[in-house]
Design a protein around this motif. Structure first.
Motif, PDB file in Angstrom:
ATOM      1  N   HIS A  32       0.856  -1.185   0.000  1.00  0.00           N
ATOM      2  CA  HIS A  32       0.000   0.000   0.000  1.00  0.00           C
ATOM      3  C   HIS A  32       0.892   1.236   0.000  1.00  0.00           C
ATOM      4  O   HIS A  32       2.020   1.190   0.496  1.00  0.00           O
ATOM      5  N   LYS A  90      -1.156   5.832   3.002  1.00  0.00           N
ATOM      6  CA  LYS A  90      -2.042   4.970   3.786  1.00  0.00           C
ATOM      7  C   LYS A  90      -1.308   4.377   4.987  1.00  0.00           C
ATOM      8  O   LYS A  90      -1.860   4.283   6.090  1.00  0.00           O
ATOM      9  N   ASP A 130       4.080   0.333  -6.297  1.00  0.00           N
ATOM     10  CA  ASP A 130       2.749   0.732  -5.822  1.00  0.00           C
ATOM     11  C   ASP A 130       2.632   0.631  -4.305  1.00  0.00           C
ATOM     12  O   ASP A 130       1.579   0.958  -3.741  1.00  0.00           O
ATOM     13  N   GLY A 131       3.687   0.171  -3.657  1.00  0.00           N
ATOM     14  CA  GLY A 131       3.628  -0.037  -2.218  1.00  0.00           C
ATOM     15  C   GLY A 131       4.634   0.814  -1.462  1.00  0.00           C
ATOM     16  O   GLY A 131       5.041   1.893  -1.899  1.00  0.00           O
ATOM     17  N   THR A 132       5.071   0.270  -0.310  1.00  0.00           N
ATOM     18  CA  THR A 132       5.950   1.002   0.599  1.00  0.00           C
ATOM     19  C   THR A 132       6.990   0.058   1.183  1.00  0.00           C
ATOM     20  O   THR A 132       6.675  -1.066   1.563  1.00  0.00           O
ATOM     21  N   VAL A 137      -3.071  -1.980   7.700  1.00  0.00           N
ATOM     22  CA  VAL A 137      -3.020  -1.232   6.443  1.00  0.00           C
ATOM     23  C   VAL A 137      -3.916  -1.881   5.390  1.00  0.00           C
ATOM     24  O   VAL A 137      -4.595  -1.193   4.614  1.00  0.00           O
ATOM     25  N   ALA A 138      -3.955  -3.207   5.373  1.00  0.00           N
ATOM     26  CA  ALA A 138      -4.769  -3.924   4.388  1.00  0.00           C
ATOM     27  C   ALA A 138      -6.239  -4.003   4.787  1.00  0.00           C
ATOM     28  O   ALA A 138      -7.059  -4.532   4.035  1.00  0.00           O
TER      29      ALA A 138
END
Length: 283
Positions: A22, A26, A97-99, A131-132
């Motif tokens: 994510h 977020k 697209d994430g971290t 987070v999800a």
């Protein structure tokens, strides 16, 4: 997840990295908003003033509260704060697209490293659930993970030093969920030690011939002579203490300068002996 433990400026710095699917924005909310932070952090966050110098407070749910100060703040990038004398720092790096989350914890006692790292492994797994927006689970630690952390941090190996009259080897070995009494019972299965008596076999490593018990304080301490050619030449001392996640063994052996060639053999012998003891304790 990757992990490391290094000494910096006399303190211990535990570093863990974890990829999250994510974006940083977020993840940022999950690490700074008290309601979300409380879902994965080991304490309930009761308030945070999001500015450098702002306060942050926690409650363990059992009557003890903790306070700290925000020490660094870069929105969507860095959140760092003190918790009593410890320092926590979280960096967020865009990763596709994430971290990529980089978590560091600065504390004092190196031998708390495995228990501390194991706890954060579980917390960061819970953070991924937050987070999800999945049901949050806090994975418990395992003996396998604990022993991997002990090895990765070099805590299975002893140290040696020269002294004014010879040498000393020392091990400081954390154990996983083994109380002091249980470890002492395992070590004394062949008999309880007493001053002037024989040393129980589980306290005696191969290539370190045991003499007589000098003193014993069950279930915390045992000291005895070790011999060469039947003559007492040094001391072996076992101490059991309460550690972060279980008992902690502090083991030392001293020897004379004329037997300095036995230092490395003693290090190897005790490392193997302690590894065998861990296996025995955990079946």
């Amino acid at each position: 997840m990757t992990h490391s433990l290094n000494t910096e400026n006399g303190r211990q710095v535990l570093r863990l990295e974890r990829k999250l699917a994510h974006p940083p924005e977020k993840v940022w909310r999950a690490i700074t908003e008290p309601a979300q932070l409380s879902q994965w952090y080991p304490l309930t966050c009761t308030g945070v003033d999001l500015r450098v110098g702002g306060g942050i407070s926690f409650d363990d749910g059992e009557g003890t509260t903790y306070s700290g100060t925000v020490t660094e703040l870069v929105p969507n990038r860095v959140f760092a704060f003190s918790e009593e004398s410890d320092l926590l720092r979280i960096e967020l790096h865009p990763d596709g697209d994430g971290t990529l989350l980089v978590f560091t914890h600065t504390f004092d006692d190196r031998f708390m490293g495995p228990a501390t790292a194991m706890g954060w492994h579980g917390c960061l797994a819970a953070l991924a659930d937050v987070v999800a927006e999945h049901p949050v689970e806090h994975p418990g630690g395992s003996q396998e993970l604990h022993e991997r952390l002990v090895r990765d941090f070099g805590l299975d190996r002893g140290t040696s030093e020269s002294t004014s009259d010879g040498w000393r080897v020392r091990f400081d070995r954390p154990l996983f969920r083994q109380p002091v009494d249980a470890v002492w019972r395992t070590l004394t299965e062949s008999g309880e030690p007493g001053a002037g008596g024989a040393v129980p076999t589980a306290f005696d490593a191969k290539h370190v011939p045991a003499g007589q018990v000098i003193s014993a304080e069950p279930p915390r301490r045992l000291e005895y002579d070790w011999t060469a050619d039947g003559i007492s030449v040094g001391r072996v001392r076992w101490e059991l203490a309460d550690g972060a996640g279980g008992a902690r063994i502090v083991l030392t052996q001293t020897g004379p300068a004329e037997l300095s060639d036995q230092r490395e053999a003693a290090l190897d012998a005790w490392q193997q002996h302690l590894e065998a003891l861990v296996v025995r304790l955990h079946g």
